[in-house]
Write a protein that holds these residues in place. Structure first.
Motif, PDB file in Angstrom:
ATOM      1  N   GLU A  10      -3.813   8.867  -7.994  1.00 42.60           N
ATOM      2  CA  GLU A  10      -3.062  10.122  -8.053  1.00 42.60           C
ATOM      3  C   GLU A  10      -1.968  10.051  -9.106  1.00 42.60           C
ATOM      4  O   GLU A  10      -1.702  11.037  -9.816  1.00 42.60           O
ATOM      5  CB  GLU A  10      -2.464  10.431  -6.682  1.00 42.60           C
ATOM      6  CG  GLU A  10      -3.500  10.905  -5.669  1.00 42.60           C
ATOM      7  CD  GLU A  10      -2.930  11.046  -4.277  1.00 42.60           C
ATOM      8  OE1 GLU A  10      -3.342  11.995  -3.567  1.00 42.60           O
ATOM      9  OE2 GLU A  10      -2.073  10.227  -3.869  1.00 42.60           O
ATOM     10  N   PHE A  11      -1.329   8.900  -9.240  1.00 45.82           N
ATOM     11  CA  PHE A  11      -0.320   8.736 -10.288  1.00 45.82           C
ATOM     12  C   PHE A  11      -0.964   8.887 -11.664  1.00 45.82           C
ATOM     13  O   PHE A  11      -0.375   9.479 -12.579  1.00 45.82           O
ATOM     14  CB  PHE A  11       0.366   7.376 -10.172  1.00 45.82           C
ATOM     15  CG  PHE A  11       1.652   7.407  -9.399  1.00 45.82           C
ATOM     16  CD1 PHE A  11       2.745   8.129  -9.856  1.00 45.82           C
ATOM     17  CD2 PHE A  11       1.776   6.710  -8.210  1.00 45.82           C
ATOM     18  CE1 PHE A  11       3.932   8.169  -9.151  1.00 45.82           C
ATOM     19  CE2 PHE A  11       2.967   6.733  -7.491  1.00 45.82           C
ATOM     20  CZ  PHE A  11       4.050   7.466  -7.963  1.00 45.82           C
ATOM     21  N   ALA A  12      -2.157   8.333 -11.827  1.00 46.20           N
ATOM     22  CA  ALA A  12      -2.847   8.447 -13.112  1.00 46.20           C
ATOM     23  C   ALA A  12      -3.165   9.908 -13.422  1.00 46.20           C
ATOM     24  O   ALA A  12      -2.971  10.380 -14.558  1.00 46.20           O
ATOM     25  CB  ALA A  12      -4.123   7.614 -13.096  1.00 46.20           C
ATOM     26  N   ARG A  13      -3.647  10.616 -12.432  1.00 44.61           N
ATOM     27  CA  ARG A  13      -3.955  12.042 -12.623  1.00 44.61           C
ATOM     28  C   ARG A  13      -2.692  12.836 -12.956  1.00 44.61           C
ATOM     29  O   ARG A  13      -2.698  13.708 -13.832  1.00 44.61           O
ATOM     30  CB  ARG A  13      -4.615  12.583 -11.347  1.00 44.61           C
ATOM     31  CG  ARG A  13      -5.237  13.955 -11.523  1.00 44.61           C
ATOM     32  CD  ARG A  13      -6.119  14.331 -10.361  1.00 44.61           C
ATOM     33  NE  ARG A  13      -5.349  14.684  -9.171  1.00 44.61           N
ATOM     34  CZ  ARG A  13      -5.404  14.044  -8.008  1.00 44.61           C
ATOM     35  NH1 ARG A  13      -6.197  12.975  -7.884  1.00 44.61           N
ATOM     36  NH2 ARG A  13      -4.690  14.443  -6.967  1.00 44.61           N
ATOM     37  N   LEU A  14      -1.599  12.511 -12.270  1.00 40.75           N
ATOM     38  CA  LEU A  14      -0.337  13.188 -12.517  1.00 40.75           C
ATOM     39  C   LEU A  14       0.184  12.899 -13.921  1.00 40.75           C
ATOM     40  O   LEU A  14       0.654  13.798 -14.624  1.00 40.75           O
ATOM     41  CB  LEU A  14       0.694  12.749 -11.470  1.00 40.75           C
ATOM     42  CG  LEU A  14       2.118  13.300 -11.626  1.00 40.75           C
ATOM     43  CD1 LEU A  14       2.113  14.827 -11.573  1.00 40.75           C
ATOM     44  CD2 LEU A  14       3.027  12.734 -10.535  1.00 40.75           C
ATOM     45  N   ALA A  15       0.094  11.638 -14.343  1.00 48.14           N
ATOM     46  CA  ALA A  15       0.575  11.265 -15.676  1.00 48.14           C
ATOM     47  C   ALA A  15      -0.198  12.013 -16.754  1.00 48.14           C
ATOM     48  O   ALA A  15       0.378  12.487 -17.747  1.00 48.14           O
ATOM     49  CB  ALA A  15       0.449   9.762 -15.875  1.00 48.14           C
ATOM     50  N   GLU A  16      -1.519  12.122 -16.581  1.00 45.24           N
ATOM     51  CA  GLU A  16      -2.334  12.823 -17.569  1.00 45.24           C
ATOM     52  C   GLU A  16      -1.959  14.308 -17.624  1.00 45.24           C
ATOM     53  O   GLU A  16      -1.867  14.901 -18.710  1.00 45.24           O
ATOM     54  CB  GLU A  16      -3.815  12.660 -17.239  1.00 45.24           C
ATOM     55  CG  GLU A  16      -4.336  11.240 -17.410  1.00 45.24           C
ATOM     56  CD  GLU A  16      -4.217  10.759 -18.841  1.00 45.24           C
ATOM     57  OE1 GLU A  16      -4.959  11.253 -19.713  1.00 45.24           O
ATOM     58  OE2 GLU A  16      -3.359   9.891 -19.099  1.00 45.24           O
ATOM     59  N   THR A  73       4.204   8.160  -1.601  1.00 43.93           N
ATOM     60  CA  THR A  73       3.024   8.672  -0.909  1.00 43.93           C
ATOM     61  C   THR A  73       1.798   8.756  -1.807  1.00 43.93           C
ATOM     62  O   THR A  73       0.686   8.969  -1.319  1.00 43.93           O
ATOM     63  CB  THR A  73       3.302  10.066  -0.319  1.00 43.93           C
ATOM     64  OG1 THR A  73       3.503  11.000  -1.392  1.00 43.93           O
ATOM     65  CG2 THR A  73       4.533  10.053   0.575  1.00 43.93           C
ATOM     66  N   LEU A  74       1.980   8.584  -3.109  1.00 44.59           N
ATOM     67  CA  LEU A  74       0.874   8.751  -4.049  1.00 44.59           C
ATOM     68  C   LEU A  74       0.112   7.445  -4.276  1.00 44.59           C
ATOM     69  O   LEU A  74       0.713   6.379  -4.399  1.00 44.59           O
ATOM     70  CB  LEU A  74       1.387   9.252  -5.404  1.00 44.59           C
ATOM     71  CG  LEU A  74       1.401  10.774  -5.628  1.00 44.59           C
ATOM     72  CD1 LEU A  74       2.307  11.448  -4.602  1.00 44.59           C
ATOM     73  CD2 LEU A  74       1.871  11.084  -7.051  1.00 44.59           C
ATOM     74  N   GLY A 100      -2.742  18.849  -9.003  1.00 41.96           N
ATOM     75  CA  GLY A 100      -2.992  19.090  -7.590  1.00 41.96           C
ATOM     76  C   GLY A 100      -2.088  18.261  -6.698  1.00 41.96           C
ATOM     77  O   GLY A 100      -2.473  17.872  -5.587  1.00 41.96           O
ATOM     78  N   ILE A 101      -0.860  17.983  -7.188  1.00 38.63           N
ATOM     79  CA  ILE A 101       0.105  17.168  -6.448  1.00 38.63           C
ATOM     80  C   ILE A 101       1.227  18.065  -5.935  1.00 38.63           C
ATOM     81  O   ILE A 101       1.785  18.873  -6.692  1.00 38.63           O
ATOM     82  CB  ILE A 101       0.706  16.056  -7.344  1.00 38.63           C
ATOM     83  CG1 ILE A 101      -0.405  15.170  -7.909  1.00 38.63           C
ATOM     84  CG2 ILE A 101       1.720  15.239  -6.568  1.00 38.63           C
ATOM     85  CD1 ILE A 101      -1.149  14.355  -6.897  1.00 38.63           C
ATOM     86  N   ALA A 127       0.838  -1.202   0.000  1.00 37.00           N
ATOM     87  CA  ALA A 127       0.000   0.000   0.000  1.00 37.00           C
ATOM     88  C   ALA A 127       0.871   1.250   0.000  1.00 37.00           C
ATOM     89  O   ALA A 127       2.030   1.212   0.436  1.00 37.00           O
ATOM     90  CB  ALA A 127      -0.900   0.000   1.231  1.00 37.00           C
ATOM     91  N   PRO A 128       0.345   2.373  -0.481  1.00 35.87           N
ATOM     92  CA  PRO A 128       1.103   3.635  -0.449  1.00 35.87           C
ATOM     93  C   PRO A 128       1.569   3.959   0.961  1.00 35.87           C
ATOM     94  O   PRO A 128       0.861   3.690   1.938  1.00 35.87           O
ATOM     95  CB  PRO A 128       0.092   4.666  -0.956  1.00 35.87           C
ATOM     96  CG  PRO A 128      -0.885   3.885  -1.767  1.00 35.87           C
ATOM     97  CD  PRO A 128      -0.986   2.548  -1.100  1.00 35.87           C
TER      98      PRO A 128
END
Length: 294
Positions: free
Chosen positions: A268-274, A263-264, A254-255, A156-157
């Motif tokens: 959140e990783f998906a949102r960051l990648a996009e 910590t992600l 929003g990261i 888990a994160p």
């Protein structure tokens, strides 16, 4: 059909486990039977076995499943499989490399096959990524791995074990450790404890929307490439000449740029990648190995 005994077969054919191939033959009867049960295979199912070896698991799978596609690249092992299982009509042998095998081609009548195997430790992550790439054509993946790797996959994160492998599996599937297998269950015994893991591909392509899975992999591996670095610094490998584009992507997602990859969450990783794909145009590619890493 009697179950072949690994020790007997090795003596019969004058062979030994090959260290360079990472061969450790599972000889524990309870573990073998538990793996077959974990596949959930029935008479209507096709099972693809990676690294059939001496056929100890293959024979049990042939009793449960309607069809067993055994993959084995070691010619000595393939010779034993042909000799010992010649009368088993439901088993077909492919002398092939699991890293290049066409898993999608095995699907019949729209019914997706189940994959099972004791993966060689040195290439286990590469095989896993190959299977995940073919997940749309697979019903279930049941594999034995080094315990440490299995724990990383389900981590888990925020935990020390959480890393690129955790994220890359979870974006595409649900994973669960079923049971541990001690070193004494193998011939010869490895120096590590193993674990059997089940991986269930999601009903959707990914857990969170992704435009480019390859880019997502680059972002994840960049984030974990140097774990002590903040995301702001770790992600610069994606746009080394334009750090402002990384800042824009972080802000749009929003990261916090001061955060670290561990910590992600996967979402959140998906949102960051996009966001980074939009801000950078995918201009750079991570230098880390996308088929491995923590």
């Amino acid at each position: 059909m009697p179950h072949p005994d690994a020790r007997t077969l090795l003596r019969k054919y004058g062979l030994r486990a090959k260290k360079t191939w990472g061969q450790n033959f599972l000889v524990d009867e309870r573990a073998l039977d538990s793996i077959v049960r974990a596949t959930g295979a029935g008479p209507e199912d096709t099972v693809i076995e990676i690294g059939a070896g001496l056929g100890t698991l293959t024979a049990r799978l042939a009793l449960a499943a309607g069809r067993v596609v055994a993959i084995e690249r070691d010619r000595d092992m393939a010779h034993i499989l042909r000799a010992e299982m010649a009368g088993v009509e439901r088993m077909e042998l492919h002398e092939a490399n699991a890293l290049t095998f066409d898993y999608a081609a095995v699907s019949t009548d729209g019914r997706r096959p189940i994959v099972v195997g004791n993966l060689p430790y040195q290439i286990a992550s590469q095989i896993l990524f190959r299977l995940l790439a073919a997940r749309a054509h697979l019903a279930r993946i049941v594999v034995m791995l080094q315990l440490e790797m299995a724990e990383r996959i389900v981590a888990a994160p925020g935990t020390p074990e959480y890393g690129a492998l955790s994220v890359m599996v979870r974006i595409a599937a649900d994973a669960r450790v079923l049971f541990r297998v001690p070193a004494g269950a193998f011939l010869p015994p490895p120096r590590v404890t193993s674990a059997v893991l089940t991986i269930e591909p999601l009903g959707t392509p990914t857990r969170a929307p992704l435009t480019d899975e390859g880019w997502f992999s680059d972002v994840v591996h960049a984030a974990f490439g140097q774990r002590r670095k903040t995301l702001r610094n770790a992600l610069r490998v994606l746009a080394p000449d334009a750090p402002d584009l990384i800042e824009r992507g972080l802000a749009d997602a929003g990261i916090d740029g001061q955060a670290r990859g561990e910590t992600l969450s996967v979402e959140e990783f998906a949102r960051l990648a996009e966001a980074l794909l939009k801000s950078t145009g995918g201009r750079g590619r991570a230098t880390d190995n996308r088929n491995g890493g923590r």
